[in-house]
Design a protein around this motif. Sequence first.
Motif, PDB file in Angstrom:
ATOM      1  N   VAL A 159      37.923  -3.096  38.034  1.00  0.00           N
ATOM      2  CA  VAL A 159      36.992  -4.230  38.095  1.00  0.00           C
ATOM      3  C   VAL A 159      36.281  -4.409  36.755  1.00  0.00           C
ATOM      4  O   VAL A 159      36.014  -3.436  36.034  1.00  0.00           O
ATOM      5  N   ASN A 160      36.005  -5.677  36.442  1.00  0.00           N
ATOM      6  CA  ASN A 160      35.281  -6.022  35.212  1.00  0.00           C
ATOM      7  C   ASN A 160      35.854  -5.282  34.009  1.00  0.00           C
ATOM      8  O   ASN A 160      35.153  -4.574  33.281  1.00  0.00           O
ATOM      9  N   ALA A 161      37.150  -5.437  33.829  1.00  0.00           N
ATOM     10  CA  ALA A 161      37.864  -4.684  32.800  1.00  0.00           C
ATOM     11  C   ALA A 161      37.296  -4.971  31.409  1.00  0.00           C
ATOM     12  O   ALA A 161      36.956  -6.107  31.078  1.00  0.00           O
ATOM     13  N   THR A 162      37.195  -3.907  30.612  1.00  0.00           N
ATOM     14  CA  THR A 162      36.777  -4.015  29.214  1.00  0.00           C
ATOM     15  C   THR A 162      37.841  -3.358  28.349  1.00  0.00           C
ATOM     16  O   THR A 162      38.783  -2.748  28.846  1.00  0.00           O
ATOM     17  N   LYS A 163      37.671  -3.472  27.043  1.00  0.00           N
ATOM     18  CA  LYS A 163      38.602  -2.842  26.113  1.00  0.00           C
ATOM     19  C   LYS A 163      38.662  -1.329  26.336  1.00  0.00           C
ATOM     20  O   LYS A 163      39.699  -0.704  26.106  1.00  0.00           O
ATOM     21  N   ARG A 164      37.577  -0.750  26.812  1.00  0.00           N
ATOM     22  CA  ARG A 164      37.571   0.698  27.056  1.00  0.00           C
ATOM     23  C   ARG A 164      38.445   1.077  28.238  1.00  0.00           C
ATOM     24  O   ARG A 164      38.836   2.234  28.380  1.00  0.00           O
ATOM     25  N   ASP A 165      38.730   0.115  29.121  1.00  0.00           N
ATOM     26  CA  ASP A 165      39.604   0.391  30.267  1.00  0.00           C
ATOM     27  C   ASP A 165      41.079   0.257  29.915  1.00  0.00           C
ATOM     28  O   ASP A 165      41.945   0.618  30.715  1.00  0.00           O
ATOM     29  N   ALA A 166      41.372  -0.297  28.736  1.00  0.00           N
ATOM     30  CA  ALA A 166      42.769  -0.485  28.353  1.00  0.00           C
ATOM     31  C   ALA A 166      43.440   0.877  28.188  1.00  0.00           C
ATOM     32  O   ALA A 166      42.845   1.838  27.710  1.00  0.00           O
ATOM     33  N   GLY A 167      44.696   0.961  28.604  1.00  0.00           N
ATOM     34  CA  GLY A 167      45.433   2.220  28.484  1.00  0.00           C
ATOM     35  C   GLY A 167      46.519   2.301  29.527  1.00  0.00           C
ATOM     36  O   GLY A 167      46.922   1.296  30.123  1.00  0.00           O
ATOM     37  N   ASN A 168      46.996   3.525  29.754  1.00  0.00           N
ATOM     38  CA  ASN A 168      48.106   3.745  30.684  1.00  0.00           C
ATOM     39  C   ASN A 168      47.597   4.236  32.035  1.00  0.00           C
ATOM     40  O   ASN A 168      46.735   5.122  32.116  1.00  0.00           O
ATOM     41  N   TYR A 169      48.185   3.677  33.081  1.00  0.00           N
ATOM     42  CA  TYR A 169      47.843   4.029  34.459  1.00  0.00           C
ATOM     43  C   TYR A 169      49.124   4.296  35.238  1.00  0.00           C
ATOM     44  O   TYR A 169      50.189   3.767  34.908  1.00  0.00           O
ATOM     45  N   ARG A 170      48.994   5.101  36.301  1.00  0.00           N
ATOM     46  CA  ARG A 170      50.124   5.326  37.188  1.00  0.00           C
ATOM     47  C   ARG A 170      49.633   5.472  38.623  1.00  0.00           C
ATOM     48  O   ARG A 170      48.489   5.860  38.862  1.00  0.00           O
ATOM     49  N   CYS A 171      50.518   5.135  39.564  1.00  0.00           N
ATOM     50  CA  CYS A 171      50.186   5.224  40.982  1.00  0.00           C
ATOM     51  C   CYS A 171      50.336   6.664  41.453  1.00  0.00           C
ATOM     52  O   CYS A 171      51.275   7.364  41.062  1.00  0.00           O
ATOM     53  N   MET A 172      49.426   7.080  42.319  1.00  0.00           N
ATOM     54  CA  MET A 172      49.449   8.460  42.831  1.00  0.00           C
ATOM     55  C   MET A 172      49.276   8.435  44.348  1.00  0.00           C
ATOM     56  O   MET A 172      48.487   7.658  44.886  1.00  0.00           O
ATOM     57  N   ILE A 173      50.030   9.309  45.040  1.00  0.00           N
ATOM     58  CA  ILE A 173      49.821   9.528  46.471  1.00  0.00           C
ATOM     59  C   ILE A 173      49.922  11.019  46.740  1.00  0.00           C
ATOM     60  O   ILE A 173      50.899  11.671  46.378  1.00  0.00           O
ATOM     61  N   ARG A 174      48.897  11.576  47.341  1.00  0.00           N
ATOM     62  CA  ARG A 174      48.883  12.993  47.718  1.00  0.00           C
ATOM     63  C   ARG A 174      49.090  13.052  49.229  1.00  0.00           C
ATOM     64  O   ARG A 174      48.295  12.504  49.999  1.00  0.00           O
ATOM     65  N   THR A 175      50.172  13.699  49.632  1.00  0.00           N
ATOM     66  CA  THR A 175      50.478  13.848  51.050  1.00  0.00           C
ATOM     67  C   THR A 175      50.381  15.315  51.437  1.00  0.00           C
ATOM     68  O   THR A 175      50.151  16.187  50.588  1.00  0.00           O
ATOM     69  N   GLU A 176      50.577  15.568  52.706  1.00  0.00           N
ATOM     70  CA  GLU A 176      50.573  16.957  53.163  1.00  0.00           C
ATOM     71  C   GLU A 176      51.703  17.754  52.524  1.00  0.00           C
ATOM     72  O   GLU A 176      51.573  18.955  52.291  1.00  0.00           O
ATOM     73  N   GLY A 177      52.790  17.057  52.188  1.00  0.00           N
ATOM     74  CA  GLY A 177      53.942  17.767  51.642  1.00  0.00           C
ATOM     75  C   GLY A 177      54.014  17.820  50.138  1.00  0.00           C
ATOM     76  O   GLY A 177      54.850  18.544  49.584  1.00  0.00           O
ATOM     77  N   GLY A 178      53.201  17.048  49.423  1.00  0.00           N
ATOM     78  CA  GLY A 178      53.278  17.065  47.967  1.00  0.00           C
ATOM     79  C   GLY A 178      52.606  15.861  47.355  1.00  0.00           C
ATOM     80  O   GLY A 178      51.615  15.344  47.879  1.00  0.00           O
TER      81      GLY A 178
END
Length: 492
Positions: free
Chosen positions: A222-241
């Motif tokens: 939200v309300n993205a600024t230049k400081r938020d620029a960069g690399n992101y990835r999706c994450m899901i933590r399940t019971e198995g991994g």
Amino acid sequence: GCCTFDESLSSCGYSQSDDDDLNWDQVNTPIKPSSGQGMPSGSFMLVNTSGRFAGQKAHLLMPHLKENDTHCIDFHYYVSSKSGSSPGTLNIYVKVNDGPLGNPVWNTSMTATWNRAELAISTFWPNFYQVVFEVVTSGHPGYVAIDEVKVLGHPCTKTPHFLRLQSVEVNAGQFATFQCTANGGTDSSDRLWLQGIYVRDAPLKDIKVFNARRFVALFSVVNATKRDAGNYRCMIRTEGGVGVSNYAELIVKEPPVPIAPPQLSSVGATYLWIQLNANSINGDGPIIQREVEYRTSSGSWYDIQPVDSTSYKIGHLDPDTEYEISVLLTRPGEGGTGSPGPALKTRTKCADPMRGPRKLEVVEIKSRQITICWEPFGYNVTRCHRYNLTVHYRYQAGGQEQVREEVSWDTESSHPQHTITNLSPYTNVSIKLVLMNPEGRKESQELVVQTDEDVPSAVPLESIQGSTFEEKIFLQWREPVQTYGVITLYEV
């Protein structure tokens, strides 16, 4: 990448890090039994936390993996302490293209028995990645171990796999939404988040489950600024991994703002020609729209007009009025319009008065003065804030025409009037008002007024002549020099 740790560490392509505090030990209890209480049996990699300070780290590096298709990393882990206190934390990192280590994708701090976990990592050729097993000691004695690391050529059974995550470009101040699509199921016990490198993580905004094998998770920065620029990835933590997507870039663009104010080319009473002068900007391009914002310096009126060239004529303006003119630039995307650039302050010229004063009338007539009045007027007539109103009058005196003019200062009154003094009695006076500004003049209709009569001057003594007779005296004389009216009677 597979390794049972029965053979030497290097034969599996694994290595120890040079940037940590201690090493992992390769243990094979059938060959070299251990008397340590709580140590598991078999061949595996181990960190013995006994005698270690809190916060010390040991890194074990898997070889680089360059996979072309869906795969699953399966491993066993063990974290135990005879005191019941956690000996430390086992963290797992996924480092992409030899980039920064980032944040852990998975961790645990106590198991007491061997357990199994899966890593569903969606990074594919031509990119590559490396899994890093990290132990961070707690200061308590115990053991942290891993074993049976396998790279399987099929999807994980208990952890979803993400499809390719696309990069997102937004303008500063907007919401950047990442859409994480995954093959596999999810339930309420799973934790979903968007993980960034050197930037804040983003919480789950919404999730849409299409069926048992497909869901989409939405995340917003939200309300993205230049400081938020960069690399992101999706994450899901399940019971198995844990499931980990590829890195996608958040590109945050600053809406463009001109560095300099527009330049003035020419000025008229109702228009201003300007050069936008907007080639140099702060912020990011490309520029897809230019607008001119102009407002009166006093008051709240303003307008915005789109412009398709480097110069622009602003029309339908008020004469003799100061305006502030700025340029607005827009780049692609929502919120792409920048703040107004520096303002040019300039004033339009005066315009020719609309008309002359109206309803010129006589208020009072005396023998030597006349008071006149007229209909009040304002800016809509003068069309300039700088103007003069003069009273022009003429009359005959001594056989010659006298022409005079006086400035009237009574221009703001709701009942304006002016008194002309030092006139001759019983004289016709022609009067008119002249409204002037720097651009022109307009006159009222002419009014002819006669001053009242007054006491005549004396009969000239040298003109009196007399003749005497037996019974009468005959006198004669000239008229006074100034009669100031019609003489109806002489007294002797």
